[in-house]
Write an enzyme that holds these catalytic residues in place. Structure first.
Site, PDB file in Angstrom:
ATOM      1  N   LYS A  22       0.835  -1.207   0.000  1.00 40.49           N
ATOM      2  CA  LYS A  22       0.000   0.000   0.000  1.00 40.49           C
ATOM      3  C   LYS A  22       0.867   1.254   0.000  1.00 40.49           C
ATOM      4  O   LYS A  22       0.615   2.189  -0.755  1.00 40.49           O
ATOM      5  CB  LYS A  22      -0.915  -0.063   1.240  1.00 40.49           C
ATOM      6  CG  LYS A  22      -1.178   1.253   1.923  1.00 40.49           C
ATOM      7  CD  LYS A  22      -1.974   1.108   3.184  1.00 40.49           C
ATOM      8  CE  LYS A  22      -1.231   1.345   4.460  1.00 40.49           C
ATOM      9  NZ  LYS A  22      -0.902   2.710   4.814  1.00 40.49           N
ATOM     10  N   ASN A  23       1.904   1.286   0.836  1.00 40.69           N
ATOM     11  CA  ASN A  23       2.667   2.534   0.968  1.00 40.69           C
ATOM     12  C   ASN A  23       3.549   2.824  -0.252  1.00 40.69           C
ATOM     13  O   ASN A  23       3.930   3.967  -0.477  1.00 40.69           O
ATOM     14  CB  ASN A  23       3.500   2.530   2.252  1.00 40.69           C
ATOM     15  CG  ASN A  23       2.609   2.680   3.479  1.00 40.69           C
ATOM     16  OD1 ASN A  23       1.425   3.007   3.354  1.00 40.69           O
ATOM     17  ND2 ASN A  23       3.156   2.432   4.663  1.00 40.69           N
ATOM     18  N   CYS A 116      -3.995  12.867  13.966  1.00 45.21           N
ATOM     19  CA  CYS A 116      -3.807  11.459  13.603  1.00 45.21           C
ATOM     20  C   CYS A 116      -4.151  10.644  14.841  1.00 45.21           C
ATOM     21  O   CYS A 116      -4.204  11.187  15.945  1.00 45.21           O
ATOM     22  CB  CYS A 116      -2.344  11.282  13.209  1.00 45.21           C
ATOM     23  SG  CYS A 116      -1.857   9.602  12.916  1.00 45.21           S
ATOM     24  N   ARG A 121       2.222  14.265  13.832  1.00 46.74           N
ATOM     25  CA  ARG A 121       2.800  13.869  12.529  1.00 46.74           C
ATOM     26  C   ARG A 121       2.814  15.099  11.619  1.00 46.74           C
ATOM     27  O   ARG A 121       1.978  15.222  10.723  1.00 46.74           O
ATOM     28  CB  ARG A 121       1.996  12.730  11.905  1.00 46.74           C
ATOM     29  CG  ARG A 121       2.080  11.438  12.696  1.00 46.74           C
ATOM     30  CD  ARG A 121       1.281  10.337  12.035  1.00 46.74           C
ATOM     31  NE  ARG A 121       1.920   9.833  10.822  1.00 46.74           N
ATOM     32  CZ  ARG A 121       1.317   9.024   9.965  1.00 46.74           C
ATOM     33  NH1 ARG A 121       0.078   8.654  10.156  1.00 46.74           N
ATOM     34  NH2 ARG A 121       1.951   8.598   8.883  1.00 46.74           N
ATOM     35  N   ASP A 305       5.885   0.251  11.797  1.00 48.84           N
ATOM     36  CA  ASP A 305       4.596  -0.332  11.401  1.00 48.84           C
ATOM     37  C   ASP A 305       4.456  -1.803  11.818  1.00 48.84           C
ATOM     38  O   ASP A 305       3.408  -2.409  11.583  1.00 48.84           O
ATOM     39  CB  ASP A 305       4.393  -0.195   9.876  1.00 48.84           C
ATOM     40  CG  ASP A 305       4.219   1.253   9.460  1.00 48.84           C
ATOM     41  OD1 ASP A 305       3.917   2.092  10.324  1.00 48.84           O
ATOM     42  OD2 ASP A 305       4.390   1.548   8.257  1.00 48.84           O
ATOM     43  N   ARG A 397      -8.218  -0.287   5.807  1.00 49.05           N
ATOM     44  CA  ARG A 397      -7.415   0.737   5.129  1.00 49.05           C
ATOM     45  C   ARG A 397      -6.154   0.141   4.524  1.00 49.05           C
ATOM     46  O   ARG A 397      -5.650   0.657   3.531  1.00 49.05           O
ATOM     47  CB  ARG A 397      -6.983   1.828   6.132  1.00 49.05           C
ATOM     48  CG  ARG A 397      -8.099   2.737   6.549  1.00 49.05           C
ATOM     49  CD  ARG A 397      -7.572   3.854   7.394  1.00 49.05           C
ATOM     50  NE  ARG A 397      -6.574   4.641   6.670  1.00 49.05           N
ATOM     51  CZ  ARG A 397      -5.987   5.732   7.126  1.00 49.05           C
ATOM     52  NH1 ARG A 397      -6.319   6.198   8.320  1.00 49.05           N
ATOM     53  NH2 ARG A 397      -5.092   6.380   6.418  1.00 49.05           N
TER      54      ARG A 397
HETATM   55  N1  EPU Z   1       8.234  14.054  10.384  1.00 51.47           N
HETATM   56  C1  EPU Z   1       8.387  15.384  10.683  1.00 51.47           C
HETATM   57  N2  EPU Z   1       8.065  16.284   9.709  1.00 51.47           N
HETATM   58  C2  EPU Z   1       7.605  15.918   8.486  1.00 51.47           C
HETATM   59  C3  EPU Z   1       7.469  14.553   8.190  1.00 51.47           C
HETATM   60  C4  EPU Z   1       7.793  13.640   9.173  1.00 51.47           C
HETATM   61  O1  EPU Z   1       8.797  15.757  11.771  1.00 51.47           O
HETATM   62  O2  EPU Z   1       7.345  16.804   7.659  1.00 51.47           O
HETATM   63  C5  EPU Z   1       8.578  13.036  11.414  1.00 51.47           C
HETATM   64  C6  EPU Z   1       7.364  12.213  11.827  1.00 51.47           C
HETATM   65  O3  EPU Z   1       6.624  12.846  12.834  1.00 51.47           O
HETATM   66  C7  EPU Z   1       8.014  10.926  12.266  1.00 51.47           C
HETATM   67  C8  EPU Z   1       9.209  10.795  11.345  1.00 51.47           C
HETATM   68  O4  EPU Z   1       9.449  12.085  10.813  1.00 51.47           O
HETATM   69  O5  EPU Z   1       8.468  11.040  13.585  1.00 51.47           O
HETATM   70  C9  EPU Z   1       9.035   9.836  10.183  1.00 51.47           C
HETATM   71  O6  EPU Z   1       7.813  10.083   9.522  1.00 51.47           O
HETATM   72  P1  EPU Z   1       7.667   9.820   7.958  1.00 51.47           P
HETATM   73  O7  EPU Z   1       7.519  11.119   7.279  1.00 51.47           O
HETATM   74  O8  EPU Z   1       8.763   8.922   7.529  1.00 51.47           O
HETATM   75  O9  EPU Z   1       6.281   9.054   7.886  1.00 51.47           O
HETATM   76  P2  EPU Z   1       5.168   9.190   6.797  1.00 51.47           P
HETATM   77  O10 EPU Z   1       5.750   9.397   5.462  1.00 51.47           O
HETATM   78  O11 EPU Z   1       4.115  10.136   7.265  1.00 51.47           O
HETATM   79  C10 EPU Z   1       5.171   6.643   6.244  1.00 51.47           C
HETATM   80  C11 EPU Z   1       4.156   5.532   6.212  1.00 51.47           C
HETATM   81  C12 EPU Z   1       3.745   5.183   7.626  1.00 51.47           C
HETATM   82  C13 EPU Z   1       4.968   4.782   8.428  1.00 51.47           C
HETATM   83  C14 EPU Z   1       6.040   5.891   8.358  1.00 51.47           C
HETATM   84  C15 EPU Z   1       7.335   5.505   9.028  1.00 51.47           C
HETATM   85  C16 EPU Z   1       3.038   5.923   4.116  1.00 51.47           C
HETATM   86  C17 EPU Z   1       1.810   6.319   3.385  1.00 51.47           C
HETATM   87  N3  EPU Z   1       3.001   5.965   5.444  1.00 51.47           N
HETATM   88  O12 EPU Z   1       4.519   7.737   6.858  1.00 51.47           O
HETATM   89  O13 EPU Z   1       2.890   4.057   7.501  1.00 51.47           O
HETATM   90  O14 EPU Z   1       4.628   4.571   9.769  1.00 51.47           O
HETATM   91  O15 EPU Z   1       6.315   6.213   6.988  1.00 51.47           O
HETATM   92  O16 EPU Z   1       7.881   4.388   8.440  1.00 51.47           O
HETATM   93  O17 EPU Z   1       4.024   5.544   3.500  1.00 51.47           O
HETATM   94  C18 EPU Z   1       1.130   2.602   8.106  1.00 51.47           C
HETATM   95  O18 EPU Z   1       1.242   2.060   6.993  1.00 51.47           O
HETATM   96  O19 EPU Z   1       0.446   2.117   9.040  1.00 51.47           O
HETATM   97  C19 EPU Z   1       1.811   3.865   8.339  1.00 51.47           C
HETATM   98  C20 EPU Z   1       1.454   4.708   9.302  1.00 51.47           C
END
Ligand code: EPU
Length: 421
Positions: A22-23, A116, A121, A305, A397
């Site tokens: 999915k991701n 969230c 996040r 995850d 989801r």
């Molecule tokens: N962060 C920031 N600022 C930002 C973006 C992220 O501070 O602008 C922080 C976040 O708060 C977190 C860390 O950076 O502490 C990593 O977050 P990341 O941006 O990597 O996460 P994401 O892109 O929002 C994706 C997956 C999540 C998974 C995370 C971490 C997708 C659609 N979602 O989220 O997947 O937990 O990476 O691996 O790819 C799930 O599938 O259940 C899920 C939540």
């Protein structure tokens, strides 16, 4: 609204396949906005987050059709550059349309995602990356308004490694003028896969698979076909389903290295895994899990995850396991629910301290988010008696027909409509 009723205590046994990630798909579908041709994406998982992305892209004017387990995406005509709140509030990954819209059309209006189930996040890194590439960003009435002439290549350094921000920066930089360097880029397989898809479309990206990416902007891209990689989190969840029920499993999966962090912890806990002919297998007959600590980390570390699912397995560990989430500080909504099933878990700051118990017992519990729900299903499969899990729309989801896969392994799990919330 549906709930699951699980009669636990059955040793799961058999062979199942892993669906597409999915991701990966959620990052790759918006990449199709970058050009006006028709792309075909295979191995798309049938899960609600994908349907949400399909609806959002349709709202933008893109033609998105399901065909034989894949998607045909035609972004020739875009009629809107706005991702409205009604879509973004359902799924944060909607923010992936920001980079491509801005890069191709010079304008994007994307709702801020808001809260969230666990948090915080933020998306500050996405916005900083767009600014570095030359965009003007304003926040108005809950929306990000991004404007630019053609984006210009820049050096983007991320203070924190972020999957989503790296994806958005890659998507935006592909059509920018000149060279973009992304340092401390995320190297999760889903981002590597996005970069590979962009290259197939004609993007010029080097350093793929490392945390230093270099993108030489191009003027246009071309149509391409692509196969979505397997879902490493679904794979890990199914492995734990077999382990926690003292079952045995043959998991059909390419690229088992994506889940080395999980399989090596399973081995530390006492299982012997085998990988042959694209099948990952083990027999957990007589297995009594050793308690094994986990620290979640960016790839190739143990995925956040999989934290909730590992916690479920450790509830039956032989001593105490400490499970620390270094990515999210507050991702433990599953803990009180697991405790309702007889687990003994205490939360100390960003760690779950899990004292192993002899058995879990069925109860009524509530899903709170996708992976928390998966951990409740796993615990329910192992628990004595009946477990009812409410609000399973969270599971829908991200897991494709999980109950069908579990039934294939012999689980007694029923999806039942309910008015209970
Ligand atoms: N962060 C920031 N600022 C930002 C973006 C992220 O501070 O602008 C922080 C976040 O708060 C977190 C860390 O950076 O502490 C990593 O977050 P990341 O941006 O990597 O996460 P994401 O892109 O929002 C994706 C997956 C999540 C998974 C995370 C971490 C997708 C659609 N979602 O989220 O997947 O937990 O990476 O691996 O790819 C799930 O599938 O259940 C899920 C939540």
């Amino acid at each position: 609204m549906d709930k699951f009723i699980i009669r636990g205590g059955i040793n799961l046994k058999g062979r199942v396949n892993v669906s597409g990630a999915k991701n990966a798909a959620l990052a790759i579908m918006p990449a199709c906005l970058l050009h006006s041709g028709v792309n075909r994406l295979e191995n798309i998982p049938e899960v609600n987050d994908i349907f949400t992305m399909m609806k959002l892209m349709t709202h933008l004017g893109v033609k998105v059709d399901y065909e034989k387990g894949g998607l045909v995406i035609d972004a020739s005509e875009i009629k809107s550059q706005e991702a409205p709140y009604e879509h973004v509030k359902k799924m944060r990954a909607s923010v992936y349309v920001l980079g491509p819209l801005l890069s191709r059309y010079g304008y994007a209006k994307v709702s801020l995602p808001g809260g969230c189930a666990w948090g915080p996040r933020p998306i500050n890194l996405h916005l900083e990356a767009m600014k570095k590439l030359g965009a003007e960003i304003d926040i108005e009435n809950g929306y990000i308004i991004a404007r630019s002439k053609r984006l210009n290549g820049a050096h983007i350094h991320f203070d924190i490694s972020s999957v989503g921000a790296t994806g958005n920066a890659l998507l935006a930089a592909t059509l920018a003028k000149g060279t973009t360097k992304i340092s401390n880029a995320a190297i999760e397989p889903e981002i590597t896969s996005l970069a590979e898809f962009l290259v197939k479309m004609g993007a010029r990206i080097t350093g793929i698979g490392t945390n230093q990416l270099e993108i030489e902007g191009v003027n246009e891209l071309k149509a391409s076909d692509f196969r979505i990689i397997p879902d490493r989190i679904e794979a890990g969840t199914l492995l734990i389903a077999a382990a926690i029920t003292n079952g045995s499993i043959e998991l059909e999966m390419e690229y088992p290295q994506y889940i080395d962090a999980v399989t090596s912890k399973l081995e530390d806990s006492g299982l012997k895994l085998l990988y042959q002919n694209n099948i990952l297998s083990f027999n957990a007959n007589n297995y009594m899990p050793q308690s094994v600590d986990v620290l979640t980390a960016i790839y190739p570390g143990f995925p956040t995850d999989m934290q909730a699912q590992w916690t479920a397995l450790m509830t039956l560990g032989n001593s105490t396991a400490t499970i620390t989430d270094s990515i999210y500080q507050d991702r433990f909504k599953h803990v009180p629910e697991l405790n309702r099933l007889g687990a003994r878990i205490e939360i100390i700051r960003n760690s779950a301290v899990v004292k192993g118990v002899k058995k879990l017992t069925g109860a009524k519990v509530m899903s709170t988010d996708l992976r928390a729900s998966a951990s409740l299903v796993l615990a329910g499969l192992a628990a004595e008696g009946e477990t009812e899990i409410l609000r399973i729309y969270h599971l829908d989801r991200g897991y494709q027909k999980i109950e069908e896969k579990l039934k294939k392994l012999g689980a007694d799990i029923q999806r039942v409509p309910t008015s209970e919330f």
